[in-house]
Each structure stands twice: as structure tokens, then as C-alpha cells.
Design a protein around this motif. Structure first.
Motif, PDB file in Angstrom:
ATOM      1  N   ARG A  58      -6.592  30.288  42.612  1.00  0.00           N
ATOM      2  CA  ARG A  58      -8.032  30.200  42.385  1.00  0.00           C
ATOM      3  C   ARG A  58      -8.353  30.475  40.921  1.00  0.00           C
ATOM      4  O   ARG A  58      -7.515  30.967  40.152  1.00  0.00           O
ATOM      5  CB  ARG A  58      -8.793  31.180  43.273  1.00  0.00           C
ATOM      6  CG  ARG A  58      -8.621  32.642  42.915  1.00  0.00           C
ATOM      7  CD  ARG A  58      -9.466  33.516  43.807  1.00  0.00           C
ATOM      8  NE  ARG A  58      -9.355  34.930  43.457  1.00  0.00           N
ATOM      9  CZ  ARG A  58     -10.152  35.524  42.573  1.00  0.00           C
ATOM     10  NH1 ARG A  58     -11.088  34.830  41.946  1.00  0.00           N
ATOM     11  NH2 ARG A  58     -10.024  36.799  42.301  1.00  0.00           N
ATOM     12  N   TYR A  84      -1.763  31.171  47.304  1.00  0.00           N
ATOM     13  CA  TYR A  84      -3.192  30.957  47.046  1.00  0.00           C
ATOM     14  C   TYR A  84      -3.436  30.894  45.537  1.00  0.00           C
ATOM     15  O   TYR A  84      -2.936  31.728  44.776  1.00  0.00           O
ATOM     16  CB  TYR A  84      -3.983  32.113  47.665  1.00  0.00           C
ATOM     17  CG  TYR A  84      -5.475  31.920  47.718  1.00  0.00           C
ATOM     18  CD1 TYR A  84      -6.046  30.969  48.543  1.00  0.00           C
ATOM     19  CD2 TYR A  84      -6.323  32.713  46.943  1.00  0.00           C
ATOM     20  CE1 TYR A  84      -7.419  30.805  48.610  1.00  0.00           C
ATOM     21  CE2 TYR A  84      -7.696  32.560  46.998  1.00  0.00           C
ATOM     22  CZ  TYR A  84      -8.233  31.601  47.834  1.00  0.00           C
ATOM     23  OH  TYR A  84      -9.601  31.443  47.891  1.00  0.00           O
ATOM     24  N   GLY A 112     -10.915  28.497  45.462  1.00  0.00           N
ATOM     25  CA  GLY A 112      -9.550  28.802  45.856  1.00  0.00           C
ATOM     26  C   GLY A 112      -8.965  27.739  46.765  1.00  0.00           C
ATOM     27  O   GLY A 112      -9.675  27.076  47.529  1.00  0.00           O
ATOM     28  N   SER A 132       0.267  24.461  54.969  1.00  0.00           N
ATOM     29  CA  SER A 132       0.028  25.321  53.808  1.00  0.00           C
ATOM     30  C   SER A 132       0.355  26.783  54.089  1.00  0.00           C
ATOM     31  O   SER A 132      -0.170  27.667  53.421  1.00  0.00           O
ATOM     32  CB  SER A 132      -1.438  25.211  53.366  1.00  0.00           C
ATOM     33  OG  SER A 132      -2.310  25.584  54.426  1.00  0.00           O
ATOM     34  N   SER A 133       1.223  27.058  55.058  1.00  0.00           N
ATOM     35  CA  SER A 133       1.554  28.450  55.361  1.00  0.00           C
ATOM     36  C   SER A 133       2.866  28.528  56.121  1.00  0.00           C
ATOM     37  O   SER A 133       3.354  27.527  56.657  1.00  0.00           O
ATOM     38  CB  SER A 133       0.435  29.115  56.182  1.00  0.00           C
ATOM     39  OG  SER A 133       0.281  28.475  57.425  1.00  0.00           O
ATOM     40  N   GLU A 164      -4.160  40.174  50.196  1.00  0.00           N
ATOM     41  CA  GLU A 164      -3.217  39.652  49.220  1.00  0.00           C
ATOM     42  C   GLU A 164      -2.103  40.674  48.993  1.00  0.00           C
ATOM     43  O   GLU A 164      -2.364  41.819  48.630  1.00  0.00           O
ATOM     44  CB  GLU A 164      -3.935  39.342  47.912  1.00  0.00           C
ATOM     45  CG  GLU A 164      -4.948  38.201  48.051  1.00  0.00           C
ATOM     46  CD  GLU A 164      -5.618  37.868  46.736  1.00  0.00           C
ATOM     47  OE1 GLU A 164      -5.329  38.551  45.747  1.00  0.00           O
ATOM     48  OE2 GLU A 164      -6.432  36.918  46.706  1.00  0.00           O
ATOM     49  N   SER A 166       0.867  32.574  52.887  1.00  0.00           N
ATOM     50  CA  SER A 166       0.417  31.406  52.142  1.00  0.00           C
ATOM     51  C   SER A 166       0.393  31.725  50.656  1.00  0.00           C
ATOM     52  O   SER A 166       0.322  32.892  50.252  1.00  0.00           O
ATOM     53  CB  SER A 166      -0.972  30.960  52.617  1.00  0.00           C
ATOM     54  OG  SER A 166      -1.911  32.015  52.489  1.00  0.00           O
ATOM     55  N   ASN A 181      -5.085  26.709  49.033  1.00  0.00           N
ATOM     56  CA  ASN A 181      -3.732  27.045  49.463  1.00  0.00           C
ATOM     57  C   ASN A 181      -2.788  25.925  49.045  1.00  0.00           C
ATOM     58  O   ASN A 181      -3.023  24.751  49.348  1.00  0.00           O
ATOM     59  CB  ASN A 181      -3.676  27.230  50.982  1.00  0.00           C
ATOM     60  CG  ASN A 181      -4.349  28.510  51.429  1.00  0.00           C
ATOM     61  OD1 ASN A 181      -4.311  29.510  50.726  1.00  0.00           O
ATOM     62  ND2 ASN A 181      -4.978  28.480  52.597  1.00  0.00           N
ATOM     63  N   LYS A 237      -0.612  35.621  50.040  1.00  0.00           N
ATOM     64  CA  LYS A 237      -1.578  36.164  51.002  1.00  0.00           C
ATOM     65  C   LYS A 237      -0.941  36.218  52.380  1.00  0.00           C
ATOM     66  O   LYS A 237      -0.368  35.241  52.866  1.00  0.00           O
ATOM     67  CB  LYS A 237      -2.840  35.305  51.028  1.00  0.00           C
ATOM     68  CG  LYS A 237      -3.940  35.839  51.935  1.00  0.00           C
ATOM     69  CD  LYS A 237      -5.182  34.969  51.881  1.00  0.00           C
ATOM     70  CE  LYS A 237      -5.863  35.076  50.533  1.00  0.00           C
ATOM     71  NZ  LYS A 237      -7.155  34.343  50.525  1.00  0.00           N
TER      72      LYS A 237
END
Length: 778
Positions: free
Chosen positions: A452, A450, A357, A376-377, A416, A448, A359, A407
Motif C-alpha cells: 500500500r 500486502y 492497498g 492471493s493468500s 500485520e 498474504s 494483495n 499479513k
């Protein structure tokens, strides 16, 4: 000279001729046997073909019976739904009230007859039989008749103290019944993370055990709860042990405890007062020994509660050794919007796997008062309700699906909000999806994006190619002053279905349980008051069967009013065969008091589907309810006339409004912009959800949301989404676009299509292509 054959040679030649004749006869007999066997095999094959035809005919009849049963079930279910649950409840209530009234008269007559001829002892007191036991005379409205007193007398109804809730109302013959409120069960996170909550009569106690720390040879174990701590030190020797440890003495292995009992809800004044713990130095406080939401005041040499920025924004969050720094709010805003770009993070090494995973990087376009951006957030600065939209397009070669999630990271745990699965493609082409969520946020919480993959061989640099969309991430924030309510729910269980599926919900969080609740069967959300609702539905599934690919799935949303269902949204999703995927839909509509919103997924016959339901965010439902005083919503379908076909390049779609007219949002009805543009008449925030169902041969299909303002005579792109090539074997495909942005008086919006290297063959105008627009006052 001529040689004459000998007699032996003649005999040998004779034997050879006879042997040849016998061999020929045996070969003919074997050939006849083979012919017989071939004939028998042909007969058996004919019988087998007949049996297969009978089996196919039986299967056809079975499917017809299944369809008939499905229709009968639907009719039965509609009949059951039309039954008035309220009338049944009233009948039961009237039945019990009438029987209870008769029973009370019987008891009254029985007691009067029994007590009129003798004396009885009640509560160790002798009373006269002739006295009226069941009559106190006229009591006040806040009094009841106490039969335990001699004689019976009126007494004040008991008031439920703090920490208790009312079980039964005070009546003429009985006192009010109060029950202790179990705060630990009602609010499992009331004490914070890894803190045990113990319920006590009227109150609750929080106990937190901090991990052991070795301090210069002396082992100390600290137990923190939330109030005074200097009164609970177990012994002076243990404190001396701590001081010895700081001086460097060894050979001491003693534990001591600090305890702070939390009683009810700590007042703001008490929180500001703080508490003092003996033996705690500044370096110990830096390790977090003051506890959550507390900091160590160097001047006062004590732990104090962190300041709460109720009206302003958090400039600097509280730490172990410093208080919160608040900044005043710029203005009392009801709503605000914000947008950003999304890109893949740079590959740090030659191989960067998506399996664990990663971000995605968020690049904000403009500064915002309600949040700040990190690499990243997003970090929120104010309390409020949040709605997030994400448009995402990717071309991937991973041997399994990709999961895209929003998330939310808080002080207690990370979870999430919502997620979608992007299926493994049959070819190399772009796939698009839209992801949305609603949540209640607090200062210092982060959001964020995410991404994956469950396949450990999915490589970021080789297998991923994200399409550079225009403003893929957008959101709007609502102040609590709007009176809005947020709800999040998940699908309760994982189920297998071959027919249509109606999900059952389990509420995870709701900011006001009075306004939003579940129906009695858990399949719908009920609204207590009239308002406007914005919702999103994500359902992860795994399907098997070629009919799944050919016909796809349809997600329908219903509004039930007075027992009648009304379809408000119909969204199409291309199917998959032996693949994981997700179907998602978002919409905005007006609701009335008592209305119910529910969903149904239609799947084709002979398509086996497994619907997932768990807490991982892949199958979620969330919504925001907003009062009508500060919001409005309209919906429209694509117009049947003027549908773009052929080689389409940047052509605007025509719409037909299907909802009632609203003052703040109107479809332009005259002039060159008629039926193509929606106009806003007041300043605020707009949130748009657009769904498109079509047949095309485009290499890339671009869907763009355009904005036209008084300052710019040319339309500008607000958001964009693309669709790749149509899945092989599918009759239809779909593209969805969602975005939130600021609007002013006179702002116009439209939707345009652009087909790159191909043509658009057909666009459906009844089910599958529609738009909803939400407006919120700023």
C-alpha cells in the motif's frame, strides 16, 4: 548681418551656468554620502562575518562536547551493565533473611515471656499460659504447624485447586497461599472475538451476543455462551412467539435468550456430546446460531463441537452445518520448506490506486502438505511455527513511501506480522528490500503479502514496476514436536534521537513464556536454555540531514553473556533526507542459557532521526528458538582476499567462517570449490540470510543464491535479489538476500554477484558483508 544677443538672453545664460555649478556641487556631495554609506555597510558586513564565525566555532565546540558526553554516557552505561544484578539480589536476600531470622527470635522470646505468667483467649478458647504455643513437634514435609488449634498441631498443606495458582509455598509455620487465576486477563482472546469474559473463583464465564435477526415479524435476540441452552429459555410464551413467527404471524416483538455457561476448560468428551437448543431449525443453524467451533448435526438435530485435527491435516474446515474433515498426515515431519513467485494483480480498470492497498498474487511452484494456495493468500492446514522470507524489488514514482507487509488472517482478527517502508527515490531506479517474520499458525489461517501507499495518487499501472526475481517468497514450517518456540515483539514507543538508539521491546505473543522473556529494562530478549535462534529486526524511521544520506545507518546485534557484549551482526542501510524508510536485518546464531540478545542503531552526527514504534507491524522483532538437538547454525564474512572488483559478471564470493564448526554445515576448505561453497551433510531445511555492503556504479546489481546437488552438475538459482543504482550523495549502499529451501546430504550452496552495465569499486569485508546459515532436521 550678425545678430547680437539681447541683454535678457545673456542674463538667462548666466543663471543657467550658475545653476549648473550648484547642481554639480550637490551631486558631488551626494556621491560622497553614498561612498560613506558603502564604507559603513562594508564595516557592518565584516562585523557580521566575524559574528558568524564565532557562532560556527561555538557550534563546533558544542558538537565536541556532545560527542564527549556521548562517550562518557557510553562508559557509564557499560559500567552499570557490568554490575552483577545477581550478586546484588543475593546480598539483599541474605540481608532480609538474617533480619527476618532475628525478628522471629525476638517474637518467639516475647511471646514466651508474655504467655508464661497469664492466660489468654485465642479463638474463643482458654489455653494454659505454660503450654508451648510455637512448637508442634516434628511435622512431615507436606505439613505445617497450625497455631490456631489448641494445642498447636501439624496439618496437611493445602493443595491449590484447579483455577488457582500458588502465591506462597507451604512452610513449617504457615500454610500454602493460593490465589484465583484471572483467565480473562491472562488470555484476553480465550472466549473468542466479541465475547465478554467474566472471571469467577476458579473458573470463568464467556458471554457472546449475536446480532439481532428479524424472522417473519418476530424480533429475536440470542445470547450464546458455551453449554446447555434449553434450561435457560425464559418463558414458554417466548418460544411460542418464535413458532408463530415461523408460521407467518405478525404483531409479536419479544426477545428470548439462550445461555451456556462455560466452566473451566471444556473436555473433549463434553465437546463431542454437544447441546440441544429448543426451537432452532436447520435454516437458523446455518446462520451460525450454534456459535464458534460448533456445527448443526442434521441427524441428531443438535449443535456439536467441531472436530480438531490434532495429528492430521484439515481437508475441509468446519462450517455452520458440517463438521471438520481431517486427512491423515503423510509422515511425521519435523520441518518443511516451500517457495513461490510474487506478481502484481491485474488492473481491473484504467485507474487502480495503491492507496487503499492490494494483495500481491502468490504462485506456488510445488504442492505442499502443510498449506494450499489461493489467488492471493496461503491457507495453512497444520499447527506449527512458521518463518517467512520475502525478497522484493520495485521501481516506483509514488510521491511517498511504499509499505510492504506480511499479513496473517485468522478467525479472530487480521494483523500485520511485519512490514518495511520503501522510501521515495530521488531518481528512477530499482530499490530492493527483504522482509521476514516468525509466527505460530493454526489450520485455516491465511498469510498474504500486502502493498500500500499513503499517497492517494499512486497508480498501480503507471507508478509501479516490480522486478521479476527468482523465487522471491520462501518459508519453512516447524512442527511443535521440535520443541521450538516463537516470539513476536514490537517497539514500545516512538522517539526522536540525534545519537545512537537502543530499542525497547513489548512482547505481543510468545508460544512458551518460560523459554523466552524480556530483560528487566525491556531492551533485550533472554533465553532460558541453550539452542539456536533465528531472528529478524525491522525498524521504521524518518531522518533529516544531509549527513544521514552520506554516511547512512548501521544496525548491530549483540549477544550478552555474563555481562559481556559480543557483536554477532552488523548491517548497513543507506540514509535518506526528509524521507521515511526502514532498516531491517535477519540472522541465525547459537545462544546459551541466560544469554541476552539486544540491538543498537548507529546514526551519523548532525542527523535527526525519528524512530517509530507502534502496532502496525512496521517496527517489529520476531524470532524462533530451536533446540540444538535438531538444529545448528554457522556464520561467515566475505574473505578479504579475492574480493571481486571492476566489471564483475557472475563471480562467486569467497568466505571466511567466523563461528565454530558444525557437523551438519561446513565451509569447503580444499579443491576448486574451497571457500566458495558451504556443504550440508544431513537432510533438512536450510535458511540463509546474506548482507552485502559495497560501492558500485552498476545499473543493476544481481545477487544470486546458487545450489549444487549430486543430481545436477550445474548450479541452479535458489533465490535472487537485486540492487539498483547507488543513492545520490551516499558513500555506501547495501543489498540483502534471504531464502529457505530443502537440502540433502551433499548439497552445496554459494553466492554470486553480477554487475550489469557498470563496475564494482569496493566491498567491505569487516562490517556489513556477512552470511548466516541455519539448518533444521527434517
Amino acid at each position: 548681418e550678425n545678430e547680437v544677443p539681447s541683454e535678457d538672453a545673456l542674463i538667462l545664460q548666466l543663471h543657467l551656468a550658475k545653476g549648473h555649478e550648484k547642481f554639480t556641487e550637490m551631486l558631488k556631495s551626494q556621491q560622497q554620502i553614498i561612498v560613506d554609506l558603502q564604507q559603513k555597510l562594508a564595516e557592518q558586513q565584516h562585523v557580521l562575518v566575524s559574528q558568524q564565525r564565532e557562532i560556527l566555532e561555538q557550534q563546533r565546540k558544542m558538537y565536541e562536547q556532545m560527542d564527549l558526553i556521548k562517550v562518557q554516557y557510553g562508559m557509564l552505561f557499560d559500567t552499570v551493565k557490568q554490575m552483577s544484578f545477581q550478586s546484588l539480589q543475593e546480598d539483599i536476600q541474605n540481608y532480609f533473611e538474617s533480619h527476618l531470622h532475628g525478628l522471629q527470635n525476638q517474637v518467639r522470646n516475647h511471646l514466651q515471656k508474655s504467655y508464661s505468667v497469664q492466660k489468654v483467649e485465642v479463638d474463643a478458647k482458654v489455653i494454659n499460659a505454660g503450654e508451648s504455643l510455637l512448637d508442634c513437634g516434628l511435622c512431615e514435609s507436606d505439613e505445617f504447624c497450625n497455631f490456631q488449634k489448641t494445642p498447636s498441631q501439624c496439618e496437611k498443606c493445602t493443595l491449590c485447586p484447579a483455577g488457582f495458582f500458588q502465591m506462597a509455598e507451604c512452610s513449617a509455620n504457615s500454610d500454602r497461599i493460593c490465589q484465583d487465576r484471572d483467565e480473562c486477563t491472562e488470555s484476553p482472546s480465550i472466549c473468542g472475538e466479541r465475547i465478554k469474559c467474566l472471571n469467577t473463583p476458579g473458573f470463568y464465564t464467556c458471554k457472546k451476543r449475536v446480532t439481532s435477526l428479524r424472522v417473519k415479524g418476530c424480533f429475536q435476540l440470542i445470547v450464546i455462551i458455551l453449554h446447555k441452552c434449553d434450561e435457560h429459555v425464559k418463558s414458554k410464551a417466548e418460544m411460542e412467539c418464535l413458532f408463530w413467527a415461523e408460521e407467518g404471524r405478525r404483531g409479536c416483538d419479544v426477545t428470548y435468550e439462550f445461555q451456556m455457561l462455560r466452566v473451566g476448560v471444556v473436555s473433549q468428551a463434553a465437546r463431542k456430546g454437544g447441546f440441544r437448543c429448543l426451537g432452532i431449525a436447520e435454516k437458523d443453524a446455518a446462520l451460525g446460531m450454534c456459535g464458534e467451533e460448533y456445527f448443526f448435526n442434521k441427524e441428531m438435530q443438535e449443535c456439536q463441537a467441531c472436530l480438531k485435527c490434532e495429528d492430521g491435516m484439515v481437508a475441509v474446515p468446519c462450517s455452520a452445518v458440517s463438521d471438520t474433515v481431517c486427512s491423515a498426515a503423510s509422515e511425521n515431519k519435523l520441518s518443511e520448506s516451500w517457495a513461490a513467485d510474487i506478481v502484481l494483480p491485474p488492473v481491473k480498470s484504467g485507474i487502480s490506486q495503491v492507496y487503499s492497498g492490494l494483495n500481491l498474487k502468490i504462485k506456488g511452484k510445488l504442492p505442499c502438505d502443510i498449506l494450499s494456495t489461493e489467488e492471493s493468500s496461503l491457507v495453512f492446514r497444520q499447527h506449527g511455527l512458521l518463518w517467512t522470507d520475502l525478497n522484493f524489488a520495485v521501481k516506483h514514482n509514488c510521491r511517498n513511501f511504499l509499505q510492504l507487509s506480511l499479513k496473517l488472517n485468522g478467525s479472530e482478527e487480521d494483523y500485520e506480522l511485519s512490514g518495511v517502508r520503501i522510501e521515495q527515490p530521488e531518481g528512477k531506479y530499482f530499490q530492493s528490500t527483504s522482509l521476514s517474520s516468525a509466527a505460530e499458525v493454526e489450520p485455516s489461517q491465511t498469510l498474504s503479502v500486502y502493498l500500500r501507499s499513503p499517497n492517494q495518487f499512486c497508480n498501480q499501472s503507471k507508478d509501479l514496476n516490480i522486478y521479476d526475481l527468482n523465487t522471491p517468497l520462501s518459508l519453512f514450517w516447524l512442527s511443535h514436536d521440535t520443541g521450538a518456540v516463537a516470539l513476536s515483539a514490537q517497539m514500545s514507543t516512538a522517539m526522536h534521537y540525534q545519537t545512537n538508539y537502543r530499542p525497547t521491546f513489548k512482547i505481543i505473543s510468545v508460544s512458551d513464556p518460560y523459554m523466552l522473556s524480556l530483560s528487566h529494562d525491556g531492551r533485550a530478549i533472554k533465553f532460558t536454555e541453550t539452542g539456536v535462534v533465528k531472528f529478524v529486526f525491522h525498524q521504521a524511521l524518518y531522518s533529516m540531514g544531509h549527513t544521514c544520506v552520506r554516511e547512512g545507518f548501521s544496525l548491530i546485534s549483540y549477544i550478552n553473556r555474563n555481562g559481556t557484549n559480543r557483536e554477532v551482526m552488523n548491517v548497513f542501510k543507506s540514509g535518506v533526507n526528509y524521507r521515511d524508510t526502514s532498516i531491517s536485518a535477519s540472522w541465525a546464531t547459537k545462544v546459551g542459557a541466560g544469554d541476552l540478545v539486544s540491538f543498537e542503531i548507529l546514526s551519523p552526527a548532525q542527523c535527526n532521526v525519528r524512530y517509530f514504534g507502534d502496532s502496525s507491524g512496521i517496527s517489529m522483532f520476531s524470532l524462533i528458538w530451536i533446540p540444538s538437538a535438531v538444529s545448528s547454525a554457522v556464520s561467515a564474512t566475505v574473505s578479504v582476499t579475492g574480493l571481486p572488483t571492476g566489471a564483475v559478471r557472475n563471480k562467486l564470493l569467497d568466505f571466511t567462517q567466523v563461528s565454530s564448526n558444525e557437523k551438519q554445515i561446513q565451509l569447503v576448505s580444499s579443491g576448486q570449490l574451497a571457500q566458495k561453497y558451504f556443504i550440508f551433510t544431513e537432510k533438512g531445511v536450510a535458511s540463509i540470510a546474506f548482507n552485502l555492503k559495497l560501492i558500485h556504479s552498476c545499473n543493476v546489481l544481481k545477487v544470486t543464491l546458487n545450489q549444487l546437488t549430486m543430481d545436477h552438475m550445474q548450479p541452479t538459482a535458489v533465490a535472487q535479489q537485486i540492487g539498483g543504482q547507488m543513492p545520490e550523495g551516499s558513500l555506501w549502499t547495501s543489498v540483502s538476500l534471504r531464502a529457505s529451501f530443502e537440502v540433502h546430504n551433499g548439497t552445496l550452496v554459494s553466492v554470486s554477484l553480477d554487475c550489469v552495465r557498470g563496475r564494482i569499486n569496493q566491498i567491505t569485508h569487516e562490517h556489513g558483508t556477512s552470511i548466516s546459515i541455519l539448518w533444521i532436521s527434517s
